[in-house]
Design a protein around this motif. Structure first.
Motif, PDB file in Angstrom:
ATOM      1  N   LEU A   1      48.411  38.312  46.963  1.00 51.98           N
ATOM      2  CA  LEU A   1      47.839  37.704  48.090  1.00 51.98           C
ATOM      3  C   LEU A   1      48.332  36.181  48.590  1.00 51.98           C
ATOM      4  O   LEU A   1      48.365  36.150  49.661  1.00 51.98           O
ATOM      5  N   LYS A   2      48.785  35.346  47.690  1.00 52.31           N
ATOM      6  CA  LYS A   2      49.028  34.299  47.990  1.00 52.31           C
ATOM      7  C   LYS A   2      50.430  34.377  48.658  1.00 52.31           C
ATOM      8  O   LYS A   2      50.665  33.762  49.523  1.00 52.31           O
ATOM      9  N   GLU A   3      51.456  35.181  48.170  1.00 47.51           N
ATOM     10  CA  GLU A   3      52.517  35.615  48.793  1.00 47.51           C
ATOM     11  C   GLU A   3      52.522  36.078  50.219  1.00 47.51           C
ATOM     12  O   GLU A   3      53.565  36.025  51.205  1.00 47.51           O
ATOM     13  N   ALA A   4      51.396  36.750  50.370  1.00 51.46           N
ATOM     14  CA  ALA A   4      50.928  37.355  51.643  1.00 51.46           C
ATOM     15  C   ALA A   4      50.231  36.440  52.552  1.00 51.46           C
ATOM     16  O   ALA A   4      49.776  36.763  53.856  1.00 51.46           O
ATOM     17  N   GLY A   5      50.058  35.171  52.181  1.00 51.67           N
ATOM     18  CA  GLY A   5      49.566  34.146  52.892  1.00 51.67           C
ATOM     19  C   GLY A   5      47.911  34.089  52.981  1.00 51.67           C
ATOM     20  O   GLY A   5      47.303  33.236  53.559  1.00 51.67           O
ATOM     21  N   PHE A   6      47.503  34.347  51.638  1.00 54.25           N
ATOM     22  CA  PHE A   6      45.822  34.372  51.358  1.00 54.25           C
ATOM     23  C   PHE A   6      45.710  33.592  50.168  1.00 54.25           C
ATOM     24  O   PHE A   6      46.035  33.850  49.181  1.00 54.25           O
ATOM     25  N   GLU A   7      45.075  32.490  50.368  1.00 51.86           N
ATOM     26  CA  GLU A   7      44.642  31.744  49.105  1.00 51.86           C
ATOM     27  C   GLU A   7      43.433  32.111  48.472  1.00 51.86           C
ATOM     28  O   GLU A   7      42.259  31.598  48.881  1.00 51.86           O
ATOM     29  N   ALA A   8      43.350  33.290  47.712  1.00 53.05           N
ATOM     30  CA  ALA A   8      42.277  33.906  47.052  1.00 53.05           C
ATOM     31  C   ALA A   8      41.961  33.111  45.722  1.00 53.05           C
ATOM     32  O   ALA A   8      42.916  32.712  45.109  1.00 53.05           O
ATOM     33  N   GLU A   9      40.962  33.237  45.366  1.00 55.12           N
ATOM     34  CA  GLU A   9      40.388  32.667  44.118  1.00 55.12           C
ATOM     35  C   GLU A   9      39.453  33.646  43.393  1.00 55.12           C
ATOM     36  O   GLU A   9      38.908  34.397  44.154  1.00 55.12           O
ATOM     37  N   ALA A  10      39.428  33.501  42.200  1.00 53.38           N
ATOM     38  CA  ALA A  10      38.509  34.563  41.333  1.00 53.38           C
ATOM     39  C   ALA A  10      37.160  34.185  41.885  1.00 53.38           C
ATOM     40  O   ALA A  10      36.739  32.771  42.090  1.00 53.38           O
ATOM     41  N   GLY A  11      36.323  35.275  42.061  1.00 49.88           N
ATOM     42  CA  GLY A  11      34.859  35.081  42.582  1.00 49.88           C
ATOM     43  C   GLY A  11      34.696  35.267  43.840  1.00 49.88           C
ATOM     44  O   GLY A  11      33.393  35.654  44.366  1.00 49.88           O
ATOM     45  N   GLN A  12      35.740  35.093  44.588  1.00 54.57           N
ATOM     46  CA  GLN A  12      35.571  34.969  46.049  1.00 54.57           C
ATOM     47  C   GLN A  12      35.402  36.896  46.529  1.00 54.57           C
ATOM     48  O   GLN A  12      36.129  37.502  45.619  1.00 54.57           O
ATOM     49  N   SER A  13      35.060  37.052  47.588  1.00 58.47           N
ATOM     50  CA  SER A  13      35.232  38.527  48.091  1.00 58.47           C
ATOM     51  C   SER A  13      36.049  38.549  49.326  1.00 58.47           C
ATOM     52  O   SER A  13      36.307  37.535  49.730  1.00 58.47           O
ATOM     53  N   ILE A  14      36.703  39.653  49.309  1.00 60.01           N
ATOM     54  CA  ILE A  14      37.763  39.928  50.560  1.00 60.01           C
ATOM     55  C   ILE A  14      36.888  39.519  51.931  1.00 60.01           C
ATOM     56  O   ILE A  14      37.459  38.738  52.647  1.00 60.01           O
ATOM     57  N   ARG A  15      35.622  39.749  52.099  1.00 56.87           N
ATOM     58  CA  ARG A  15      34.929  39.441  53.431  1.00 56.87           C
ATOM     59  C   ARG A  15      34.654  38.024  53.508  1.00 56.87           C
ATOM     60  O   ARG A  15      35.173  37.638  54.657  1.00 56.87           O
ATOM     61  N   ASP A  16      34.404  37.308  52.374  1.00 57.19           N
ATOM     62  CA  ASP A  16      34.513  35.853  52.660  1.00 57.19           C
ATOM     63  C   ASP A  16      35.638  35.188  52.928  1.00 57.19           C
ATOM     64  O   ASP A  16      35.690  34.419  53.520  1.00 57.19           O
TER      65      ASP A  16
END
Length: 160
Positions: free
Chosen positions: A126-141
Motif C-alpha cells: 500500500l505504501k509503494e502505491a502511495g497509501f500511508e496505511a496503518e494497522a487498525g484503519q479501514s480502507i474506507r477511513d
C-alpha cells in the motif's frame, strides 16, 4: 440538416452493431474488460446517433404515436425502463457489493489477511502505491470515503 444526415444513420448503425454484439456477449457472461468499456461508450454514441436520427425524422416518428401497436411496443419499453429503477430482486441486493463493502469497512489486518499476504507485506504494498496505511484503519477511513481510492487500495492488495 444535410451534414447531420451524413453521419446520424451510420453512427446509429455502427453503435447498434457494437451494442448488439457486446450486449449479447455480456448476456452469456462472455464479455471482456475492453468489451464492457466499449459497450458503455458505444451507448453514448448510440444516444447521439439516435437523437440526431430522430431530429431528422421527427415528422415520420410522430405518425407512430397514432398507431396502437407502435404505442403498445413503446409503452412496454417505457415500463421496462421504469422497472429497472425499482429495487427488485433478492433481499440485500448484489452480494458482491456486500463483499466489497465488508472489505472496505474491515480493519487493515483483516483485509490484508484476506489478500493472502502478511501484514507487513500488505502495508508495504500500500505504501509503494502511495497509501500511508496503518494497522487498525479501514480502507474506507483511509480513503476518506472516495470510492475510486478505495478500489485502488483493494486492487493493490488483491492483485499481487
Amino acid at each position: 440538416m444535410k451534414s447531420l444526415r451524413r453521419w446520424a444513420t451510420p453512427l446509429t448503425i455502427a453503435s447498434f452493431l457494437i451494442m448488439g454484439v457486446t450486449g449479447t456477449l455480456m448476456f452469456f457472461h462472455l464479455e471482456t474488460t475492453l468489451g464492457k468499456v466499449v459497450h458503455e461508450w458505444a451507448g453514448w454514441a448510440m444516444l447521439l446517433g439516435v437523437g440526431a436520427h430522430l431530429a431528422l425524422n421527427w415528422r415520420p416518428f410522430t405518425t407512430y404515436l397514432k398507431r396502437p401497436l407502435a404505442m403498445g411496443i413503446m409503452g412496454v419499453g417505457t415500463a421496462l425502463l421504469v422497472m429497472t429503477f425499482l429495487p427488485l430482486g433478492p433481499e440485500g441486493g448484489n452480494p458482491m457489493m456486500a463483499v466489497v463493502q465488508a472489505v472496505e469497512q474491515a480493519d487493515m489486518e483483516t483485509v490484508i489477511a484476506l489478500s493472502g499476504q502478511e501484514l507487513d507485506a500488505g502495508l508495504t504494498a500500500l505504501k509503494e502505491a502511495g497509501f500511508e496505511a496503518e494497522a487498525g484503519q479501514s480502507i474506507r477511513d483511509l480513503a476518506e470515503g472516495d470510492r475510486g481510492v478505495q478500489m485502488q487500495m483493494i486492487q493493490t492488495l488483491f492483485t499481487r
